[in-house]
Motif scaffolding. Structure first.
Motif, PDB file in Angstrom:
ATOM      1  N   LEU A   1      13.721 -26.072  23.682  1.00  0.00           N
ATOM      2  CA  LEU A   1      14.507 -26.470  24.855  1.00  0.00           C
ATOM      3  C   LEU A   1      15.733 -25.586  25.018  1.00  0.00           C
ATOM      4  N   ASN A   2      16.420 -25.296  23.926  1.00  0.00           N
ATOM      5  CA  ASN A   2      17.607 -24.450  23.965  1.00  0.00           C
ATOM      6  C   ASN A   2      17.248 -23.040  24.448  1.00  0.00           C
ATOM      7  N   GLN A   3      16.219 -22.456  23.863  1.00  0.00           N
ATOM      8  CA  GLN A   3      15.831 -21.108  24.244  1.00  0.00           C
ATOM      9  C   GLN A   3      15.311 -21.060  25.680  1.00  0.00           C
TER      10      GLN A   3
ATOM     11  N   TYR B   1      16.637 -18.473  31.245  1.00  0.00           N
ATOM     12  CA  TYR B   1      16.807 -18.388  32.694  1.00  0.00           C
ATOM     13  C   TYR B   1      17.903 -17.389  33.097  1.00  0.00           C
ATOM     14  N   ASN B   2      18.913 -17.218  32.263  1.00  0.00           N
ATOM     15  CA  ASN B   2      20.002 -16.305  32.616  1.00  0.00           C
ATOM     16  C   ASN B   2      19.991 -15.039  31.762  1.00  0.00           C
ATOM     17  N   GLY B   3      18.827 -14.635  31.283  1.00  0.00           N
ATOM     18  CA  GLY B   3      18.724 -13.391  30.528  1.00  0.00           C
ATOM     19  C   GLY B   3      19.140 -13.520  29.078  1.00  0.00           C
ATOM     20  N   ASN B   4      19.144 -14.711  28.518  1.00  0.00           N
ATOM     21  CA  ASN B   4      19.505 -14.959  27.120  1.00  0.00           C
ATOM     22  C   ASN B   4      20.915 -14.489  26.770  1.00  0.00           C
ATOM     23  N   CYS B   5      21.833 -14.604  27.707  1.00  0.00           N
ATOM     24  CA  CYS B   5      23.193 -14.153  27.424  1.00  0.00           C
ATOM     25  C   CYS B   5      23.951 -15.146  26.544  1.00  0.00           C
ATOM     26  N   GLY B   6      23.443 -16.365  26.378  1.00  0.00           N
ATOM     27  CA  GLY B   6      24.089 -17.329  25.497  1.00  0.00           C
ATOM     28  C   GLY B   6      25.193 -18.132  26.163  1.00  0.00           C
ATOM     29  N   TYR B   7      25.344 -17.985  27.469  1.00  0.00           N
ATOM     30  CA  TYR B   7      26.401 -18.706  28.167  1.00  0.00           C
ATOM     31  C   TYR B   7      25.855 -19.216  29.497  1.00  0.00           C
ATOM     32  N   LEU B   8      26.097 -20.464  29.785  1.00  0.00           N
ATOM     33  CA  LEU B   8      25.778 -21.045  31.081  1.00  0.00           C
ATOM     34  C   LEU B   8      27.017 -21.775  31.588  1.00  0.00           C
ATOM     35  N   LEU B   9      27.360 -21.532  32.824  1.00  0.00           N
ATOM     36  CA  LEU B   9      28.484 -22.227  33.425  1.00  0.00           C
ATOM     37  C   LEU B   9      28.115 -23.680  33.674  1.00  0.00           C
ATOM     38  N   LYS B  10      28.995 -24.578  33.301  1.00  0.00           N
ATOM     39  CA  LYS B  10      28.748 -25.998  33.551  1.00  0.00           C
ATOM     40  C   LYS B  10      28.644 -26.230  35.059  1.00  0.00           C
TER      41      LYS B  10
END
Length: 194
Positions: free
Chosen positions: A15-17, A22-31
């Protein structure tokens, strides 16, 4: 803070991966906006729509699979939704078992309906393909906010989330705005006027 065991390719890791893929595995998603604003409060256990967020409805029809296994095994597909506790639906939607056909099984059943997704920004769909011994053949996690409606080929991944070259599912996905019971007539009248 989230703690994940990177040594185990289990469901939380998938689920985490899948969410960060979706955003290129950058490790950051804006809330989402409502979680960043000080004038809004967020209760993850609420069953009513979040203020300012439009609930969604998602329909998934699993039509067929391609190259799911090189062996003559039966296969079936499970479709789960993960998100807020009220949005999470597991082990409820499963296709029939297509016996002795791992190469190109045809499921072509009625669509699975996720009637009300309160917070589509945080929801993900999980497709799991299993053989007749309930062994996972492939899976894919797709964020709901990144899906496009229509007929789609969904390439599968291994349990450890590595891409598989040939296995895929052919699905029809419909995304709509959630309409509560009793208000369908209002939306039909609005469509006729526009």
């Amino acid at each position: 803070m989230v703690s994940l065991n990177f040594q185990t390719s289990d469901l939380p890791m998938q689920l985490n991966q899948g969410k960060f893929e979706y955003n290129g595995n950058c490790g950051y998603l804006l809330k989402p906006d409502f979680m960043r604003r000080a004038d809004r409060s967020f209760d993850p256990f609420a069953e009513s729509p979040v203020d300012g967020v439009i609930a969604a409805q998602c329909s998934v029809q699993v039509i067929a699979g391609q190259f799911l296994s090189d062996k003559k095994v039966g296969t079936y597909v499970e479709v789960d939704m993960y998100g807020l506790p009220t949005d999470t639906i597991r082990k409820e939607f499963r296709t029939r078992l297509v016996p002795a056909n791992g190469l190109n099984p045809v499921y072509n059943e009625e669509p699975f309906l996720f009637r009300k997704v309160v917070l589509p920004d945080l929801a993900v769909l999980r497709f799991g393909v299993y053989d007749d011994n309930s062994r996972l053949l492939g899976q894919r996690i797709l964020p709901l906010d990144g899906l496009q409606a229509g007929y789609r080929h969904i390439s599968l991944r291994t349990e450890a989330n590595f891409p598989m070259s040939l296995p895929m599912l052919f699905c029809n996905i419909e995304l709509k705005i959630y309409v509560p019971d009793g208000f369908e007539g209002v939306t039909l009248a609005f469509r006729r006027e526009t």
